[in-house]
Enzyme design. Structure first.
Site, PDB file in Angstrom:
ATOM      1  N   THR A  47      36.438  40.649  35.012  1.00  0.00           N
ATOM      2  CA  THR A  47      37.788  40.257  35.453  1.00  0.00           C
ATOM      3  C   THR A  47      38.824  40.387  34.348  1.00  0.00           C
ATOM      4  O   THR A  47      39.969  40.021  34.527  1.00  0.00           O
ATOM      5  CB  THR A  47      37.868  38.835  36.063  1.00  0.00           C
ATOM      6  OG1 THR A  47      37.762  37.843  35.039  1.00  0.00           O
ATOM      7  CG2 THR A  47      36.791  38.628  37.120  1.00  0.00           C
ATOM      8  N   LYS A  51      38.345  33.882  31.182  1.00  0.00           N
ATOM      9  CA  LYS A  51      38.463  32.862  32.228  1.00  0.00           C
ATOM     10  C   LYS A  51      37.282  32.828  33.187  1.00  0.00           C
ATOM     11  O   LYS A  51      37.007  31.788  33.803  1.00  0.00           O
ATOM     12  CB  LYS A  51      39.755  33.092  33.014  1.00  0.00           C
ATOM     13  CG  LYS A  51      41.036  32.756  32.257  1.00  0.00           C
ATOM     14  CD  LYS A  51      41.242  31.265  32.110  1.00  0.00           C
ATOM     15  CE  LYS A  51      42.627  30.919  31.606  1.00  0.00           C
ATOM     16  NZ  LYS A  51      42.842  29.464  31.531  1.00  0.00           N
ATOM     17  N   SER A  75      48.525  31.640  35.987  1.00  0.00           N
ATOM     18  CA  SER A  75      49.466  32.723  35.693  1.00  0.00           C
ATOM     19  C   SER A  75      48.831  34.069  35.963  1.00  0.00           C
ATOM     20  O   SER A  75      49.493  35.101  35.881  1.00  0.00           O
ATOM     21  CB  SER A  75      49.913  32.647  34.223  1.00  0.00           C
ATOM     22  OG  SER A  75      48.799  32.816  33.357  1.00  0.00           O
ATOM     23  N   ASN A  77      45.039  35.227  35.069  1.00  0.00           N
ATOM     24  CA  ASN A  77      43.650  35.440  34.661  1.00  0.00           C
ATOM     25  C   ASN A  77      42.680  34.421  35.253  1.00  0.00           C
ATOM     26  O   ASN A  77      41.592  34.775  35.707  1.00  0.00           O
ATOM     27  CB  ASN A  77      43.546  35.443  33.136  1.00  0.00           C
ATOM     28  CG  ASN A  77      44.092  36.716  32.518  1.00  0.00           C
ATOM     29  OD1 ASN A  77      44.268  37.726  33.196  1.00  0.00           O
ATOM     30  ND2 ASN A  77      44.359  36.674  31.220  1.00  0.00           N
ATOM     31  N   GLN A  80      42.281  35.232  38.919  1.00  0.00           N
ATOM     32  CA  GLN A  80      41.370  36.355  39.142  1.00  0.00           C
ATOM     33  C   GLN A  80      39.919  35.889  39.063  1.00  0.00           C
ATOM     34  O   GLN A  80      39.078  36.277  39.881  1.00  0.00           O
ATOM     35  CB  GLN A  80      41.602  37.436  38.084  1.00  0.00           C
ATOM     36  CG  GLN A  80      42.907  38.186  38.215  1.00  0.00           C
ATOM     37  CD  GLN A  80      43.040  39.238  37.125  1.00  0.00           C
ATOM     38  OE1 GLN A  80      42.231  40.137  37.035  1.00  0.00           O
ATOM     39  NE2 GLN A  80      44.068  39.102  36.303  1.00  0.00           N
ATOM     40  N   TYR A 112      39.974  40.618  45.104  1.00  0.00           N
ATOM     41  CA  TYR A 112      38.826  39.719  45.214  1.00  0.00           C
ATOM     42  C   TYR A 112      38.973  38.789  46.429  1.00  0.00           C
ATOM     43  O   TYR A 112      38.305  37.757  46.510  1.00  0.00           O
ATOM     44  CB  TYR A 112      38.683  38.877  43.942  1.00  0.00           C
ATOM     45  CG  TYR A 112      38.471  39.681  42.690  1.00  0.00           C
ATOM     46  CD1 TYR A 112      37.608  40.778  42.657  1.00  0.00           C
ATOM     47  CD2 TYR A 112      39.142  39.357  41.507  1.00  0.00           C
ATOM     48  CE1 TYR A 112      37.423  41.515  41.493  1.00  0.00           C
ATOM     49  CE2 TYR A 112      38.953  40.086  40.344  1.00  0.00           C
ATOM     50  CZ  TYR A 112      38.099  41.168  40.344  1.00  0.00           C
ATOM     51  OH  TYR A 112      37.914  41.889  39.187  1.00  0.00           O
ATOM     52  N   GLY A 177      46.730  26.107  27.721  1.00  0.00           N
ATOM     53  CA  GLY A 177      46.506  24.710  28.079  1.00  0.00           C
ATOM     54  C   GLY A 177      45.460  24.041  27.203  1.00  0.00           C
ATOM     55  O   GLY A 177      45.345  22.820  27.185  1.00  0.00           O
ATOM     56  N   SER A 299      41.524  37.139  23.960  1.00  0.00           N
ATOM     57  CA  SER A 299      41.236  36.409  25.195  1.00  0.00           C
ATOM     58  C   SER A 299      41.292  37.236  26.470  1.00  0.00           C
ATOM     59  O   SER A 299      40.647  36.892  27.457  1.00  0.00           O
ATOM     60  CB  SER A 299      42.199  35.223  25.325  1.00  0.00           C
ATOM     61  OG  SER A 299      43.544  35.674  25.277  1.00  0.00           O
ATOM     62  N   ASN A 302      44.404  42.006  30.603  1.00  0.00           N
ATOM     63  CA  ASN A 302      45.080  42.292  31.867  1.00  0.00           C
ATOM     64  C   ASN A 302      46.587  42.432  31.654  1.00  0.00           C
ATOM     65  O   ASN A 302      47.364  41.535  31.961  1.00  0.00           O
ATOM     66  CB  ASN A 302      44.781  41.181  32.880  1.00  0.00           C
ATOM     67  CG  ASN A 302      43.323  41.159  33.270  1.00  0.00           C
ATOM     68  OD1 ASN A 302      42.728  42.196  33.547  1.00  0.00           O
ATOM     69  ND2 ASN A 302      42.722  39.974  33.271  1.00  0.00           N
TER      70      ASN A 302
END
Length: 320
Positions: A47, A51, A75, A77, A80, A112, A177, A299, A302
């Site tokens: 993905t 995440k 937001s 990721n 997804q 998905y 976060g 991280s 995408n």
């Protein structure tokens, strides 16, 4: 709080879903900063970001209770990842996304079979909307970061770093976060307290930095940083105490520094990463710690193709 055993259990739970992502090295970047610099390549994860680790850990656990509908606020990721694992498990998913979501991320959620719901531009707005929908429709909320199973799942990236590299001195981790850094920091510090964990935030989205300095969670409101995956307004209620306990320092990087990191990785390593993933590399380039073996956790990858041209900058590798 989470513990090392929670992350080890998560590794077993999600082993059939996630990839063991590679670690790459650039001699040129290493020489520039005076370190052995390694990139932990979560942009090559299933993905396209880390995440999937946390989302899979929680959704698989919830599936044991026969849930029929999961809901996420993201937001892009995290959305997804939740849509992906829900689709694999045959569970319906709804993803609350910002109005300005990158089209590539929205398209992936739809691919998905995730149902899109647009709401606002801040993480707080999305989370409030998602929790409201959960009450209306009886869905199960899958938080983007503020949940023990999410943090433990993200922490499995830290276990992989320990397996893949010896004698690590510092690990640089992007902060949104706080789910990723809280999990990774727990894995690293409870395995080897000598390793320094350095968080990196965009200067335009410095809620965790401000909170870290003040010793309490601070809400900074909306932000427009190009690192769209890091536009959190306030650190997580559960993640922040772990940041306070295990993170050694937090570095702020400017927008042009994020672009320089993106350009350097694209030019030297032929890797396409998203601005949020470039933040950790920008932090390493800014600090230039001498004589260390350093890991930058990339991280995600995408990035919207229409945005890519605006991310290049005329950075000179010989500079500074």
């Amino acid at each position: 709080m989470i513990a090392l055993k929670d992350i080890e259990e998560a590794r077993e739970r999600i082993a059939h879903v996630v990839k063991r992502t590679p670690v790459l090295n650039s001699n040129t970047l290493s020489k520039k900063i005076g370190n052995d610099l390694f990139l932990k390549c979560e942009h090559l994860q299933k993905t396209g970001s880390f995440k999937i680790r946390g989302a899979s850990n929680l959704v698989i656990k919830e599936s044991e209770h026969h849930v029929k509908h999961v809901l996420a606020a993201s937001s892009g990721n995290h959305g997804q990842a939740v849509a992906y694992i829900a689709n694999v498990l045959g569970i319906r998913s709804t993803i609350v996304v910002p109005k300005d979501i990158a089209r590539c991320k929205e398209a992936a959620i739809e691919a998905y079979n995730g149902i899109i719901d647009h709401c606002g531009t801040t993480s707080g707005e999305r989370i409030d909307r998602a929790q409201s929908i959960c009450k209306e429709r009886g869905a199960t909320f899958i938080p983007p970061y503020d949940h023990p199973y999410i943090m433990a799942g993200q922490g499995t990236a830290g276990l992989e770093i320990l397996d893949q590299l010896d004698n690590i001195d510092e690990v640089y981790v992007p902060i949104g976060g706080g789910g990723l850094i809280s999990g990774v920091a727990t894995a690293l510090k409870e395995s080897n307290p000598r390793i320094r964990v350095i968080g990196v935030e965009p200067a335009l989205a410095d809620d965790t930095y401000q909170s870290f300095q003040e010793g309490k969670r601070i809400n900074i409101g909306s932000t427009t940083t190009i690192a769209d995956g890091l536009r959190a307004s306030i650190p997580g209620e559960l993640t922040f105490p772990i940041v306070q306990r295990y993170v050694d320092d937090i570095v702020l990087v400017e927008e042009n520094e994020i672009k320089e990191a993106f350009t350097s990785v694209f030019t030297l390593m032929k890797q396409v990463i998203e601005p949020s993933g470039a933040v950790s590399i920008a932090g390493v380039l800014k600090r230039k710690a001498e004589g260390k073996r350093v890991v930058a956790l990339v991280s995600g990858g995408n990035v919207d193709t229409t945005v890519v041209p605006s991310l290049f900058t005329d950075c000179l590798l010989s500079r500074g």
